[in-house]
Scaffold this motif. Sequence first.
Motif, short mmCIF file in Angstrom:
data_model
loop_
_atom_site.label_atom_id
_atom_site.label_comp_id
_atom_site.label_asym_id
_atom_site.label_seq_id
_atom_site.Cartn_x
_atom_site.Cartn_y
_atom_site.Cartn_z
N GLU A 290 25.48 4.20 9.82
CA GLU A 290 24.39 4.37 8.87
C GLU A 290 24.93 4.46 7.45
O GLU A 290 26.09 4.81 7.22
N LYS A 291 24.07 4.17 6.50
CA LYS A 291 24.46 4.15 5.08
C LYS A 291 25.10 5.47 4.66
O LYS A 291 26.09 5.49 3.91
N LYS A 292 24.59 6.59 5.14
CA LYS A 292 25.10 7.89 4.73
C LYS A 292 26.54 8.12 5.16
O LYS A 292 27.23 8.99 4.60
N ASP A 293 27.01 7.35 6.13
CA ASP A 293 28.38 7.51 6.62
C ASP A 293 29.36 6.49 6.03
O ASP A 293 30.51 6.39 6.47
N LEU A 294 28.90 5.74 5.04
CA LEU A 294 29.79 4.80 4.35
C LEU A 294 30.59 5.56 3.29
O LEU A 294 30.31 5.52 2.10
N LYS A 295 31.60 6.28 3.76
CA LYS A 295 32.45 7.11 2.90
C LYS A 295 33.80 6.43 2.70
O LYS A 295 34.46 6.07 3.67
N PHE A 296 34.20 6.27 1.45
CA PHE A 296 35.46 5.60 1.14
C PHE A 296 36.64 6.40 1.67
O PHE A 296 36.64 7.64 1.66
N THR A 297 37.65 5.68 2.14
CA THR A 297 38.92 6.29 2.50
C THR A 297 39.86 6.13 1.30
O THR A 297 39.43 5.69 0.22
N GLU A 298 41.14 6.47 1.47
CA GLU A 298 42.07 6.40 0.34
C GLU A 298 42.15 4.97 -0.22
O GLU A 298 42.13 3.99 0.52
N ALA A 299 42.20 4.89 -1.54
CA ALA A 299 42.25 3.58 -2.21
C ALA A 299 43.55 2.87 -1.87
O ALA A 299 44.61 3.50 -1.73
N GLN A 300 43.45 1.54 -1.72
CA GLN A 300 44.63 0.72 -1.40
C GLN A 300 45.00 -0.15 -2.61
O GLN A 300 44.15 -0.44 -3.46
N SER A 301 46.24 -0.57 -2.63
CA SER A 301 46.73 -1.31 -3.80
C SER A 301 46.50 -2.80 -3.70
O SER A 301 46.78 -3.54 -4.65
N GLY A 302 45.98 -3.26 -2.57
CA GLY A 302 45.76 -4.70 -2.39
C GLY A 302 44.45 -5.18 -2.98
O GLY A 302 43.73 -4.44 -3.66
N THR A 303 44.13 -6.44 -2.69
CA THR A 303 42.91 -7.06 -3.22
C THR A 303 42.14 -7.76 -2.12
O THR A 303 42.69 -8.07 -1.05
N GLY B 126 41.62 -0.97 3.50
CA GLY B 126 41.13 -1.84 2.43
C GLY B 126 39.84 -2.53 2.81
O GLY B 126 38.91 -2.64 1.99
N LEU B 127 39.75 -2.99 4.05
CA LEU B 127 38.54 -3.68 4.49
C LEU B 127 37.40 -2.69 4.71
O LEU B 127 36.23 -3.02 4.45
N TRP B 128 37.72 -1.50 5.18
CA TRP B 128 36.67 -0.49 5.31
C TRP B 128 36.09 -0.14 3.93
O TRP B 128 34.86 -0.03 3.77
N ASN B 129 36.95 0.02 2.96
CA ASN B 129 36.46 0.31 1.60
C ASN B 129 35.60 -0.83 1.07
O ASN B 129 34.63 -0.61 0.34
N PHE B 130 35.96 -2.08 1.42
CA PHE B 130 35.14 -3.22 1.02
C PHE B 130 33.76 -3.13 1.66
O PHE B 130 32.73 -3.41 1.01
N ILE B 131 33.71 -2.71 2.92
CA ILE B 131 32.41 -2.51 3.57
C ILE B 131 31.61 -1.44 2.82
O ILE B 131 30.41 -1.61 2.55
N CYS B 132 32.28 -0.35 2.45
CA CYS B 132 31.59 0.74 1.74
C CYS B 132 31.06 0.30 0.38
O CYS B 132 30.08 0.87 -0.12
N GLN B 133 31.69 -0.71 -0.21
CA GLN B 133 31.21 -1.20 -1.50
C GLN B 133 29.82 -1.81 -1.42
O GLN B 133 29.17 -2.07 -2.44
N HIS B 134 29.33 -2.02 -0.20
CA HIS B 134 28.00 -2.59 0.00
C HIS B 134 26.94 -1.49 0.15
O HIS B 134 25.80 -1.77 0.56
N ASP B 135 27.30 -0.24 -0.18
CA ASP B 135 26.38 0.86 0.09
C ASP B 135 25.07 0.77 -0.68
O ASP B 135 24.06 1.35 -0.25
N SER B 136 25.05 0.05 -1.79
CA SER B 136 23.78 -0.11 -2.51
C SER B 136 22.96 -1.29 -1.98
O SER B 136 21.80 -1.45 -2.36
N MET B 137 23.55 -2.07 -1.09
CA MET B 137 22.89 -3.28 -0.60
C MET B 137 22.37 -3.15 0.82
O MET B 137 21.51 -3.94 1.24
N VAL B 138 22.88 -2.19 1.59
CA VAL B 138 22.56 -2.14 3.02
C VAL B 138 22.15 -0.72 3.43
O VAL B 138 22.52 0.27 2.80
#
Length: 390
Positions: free
Chosen positions: A136-149, A232-244
């Motif tokens: 669920e949207k409420k559980d889209l919590k960022f993990t530690e930031a990664q240095s990749g792209t 890194g990919l989980w954080n990318f998923i979390c970046q969609h928190d305003s969209m989903v």
Amino acid sequence: MEIKELNEKDYLESMKLSMYAFQYKIPEESIASRIEMLKRHKVIGVWDNSNLAAKLHIIPYQISINGEEWKMGGVAGVATYPEFRRNGYVKRLIIEALERMHKEEQIVSLLHPFDIGFYRKFGWDIFTENKKIQIEKKDLKFTEAQSGTIKRFTKETHHPDIETVYAQFSKKYMGMLVRDRTWWANNIYGDGQIAVYYNQNSEAQGYLLYEVKERKMDVQEFVVLTQEARCGLWNFICQHDSMVEEVSILTSSHELLPFTLHQPKVKMEVTPYFMARIVDAEQCLLKYSFKDIGKKVFLHLEDEYAPWNIGSYLIADGEVKVYKEKPGSNCVQPPQRGVRLDINSLTALLFGYKRPAELYELGYIKGKEEEIADLEELFPFNKPFFYDFF
């Protein structure tokens, strides 16, 4: 009743049977491309008074086993008109398919079952499960930031880095499809896109195949080689928190992502997916990477529908010796000691879906406890998985 391989003039009849049995319609403009696809298949059919009554497709593929590519016969498109059902036609087709795959040296076979119990009777068994994670949207919590792209690609901009990541990922599992460029182009993207995670050295370390629509993110493939890529990919998923409002992730039952989440208590559904069958037990055992534990184990194998597999196999010193009865021969017979099992159980063991001790507990394999213990040591701990569909 006659069994024969379909040729190009029969392909329209094959498509008509598929449309009737699976309740869909092939658009007129797609018929030519379907015929071209069927040319790559081996389609065998049962003919009843010159009418196509039932059919089965054998599709040549390769899968990854212990990091090697094995020839595999994919069984698909099994269909019968209702007026011809319960006449044993599909059984005859399956037996014919096993014989043809054996001749083609397709030493294993995979299929997606309409009914697991039906195909179990013929020696196929479950070899992999899929795990679907609902977040669920409420559980889209960022993990530690990664240095990749992250870089995103579509079907039109598909990049070889994606194929490289998949190839490396598939070596971690038993049974994953070897994908060529045509498969990527025609069978993977659909309406989706792929986000690739690159580390600081610009090395691709993982990717997501996903779609975003109707405020839902649907991740159809979650493929990671490192924990950095996982984060890194989980954080990318979390970046969609305003969209989903919701994210679903389809992945292996062995994937560690849920354990790493801020809120691991998410809905997870694990479902049996594809089935596998050993077509040539001798070649499978000869090619398989057993552990060399300095002990000998006899396997006494039964196979009702592929009699060439029936026999005894001695696994010792990382090698396999085969004992099969031949009419009129004076071959040395193996001792009565050893582990007795059928082709279903051997398939589950070789793919790593079940362990010897588990099958022994269920009564699926027979032997002395010390022999089962030796068999446990012989088999490496493998993880099976399969993302594709045919």
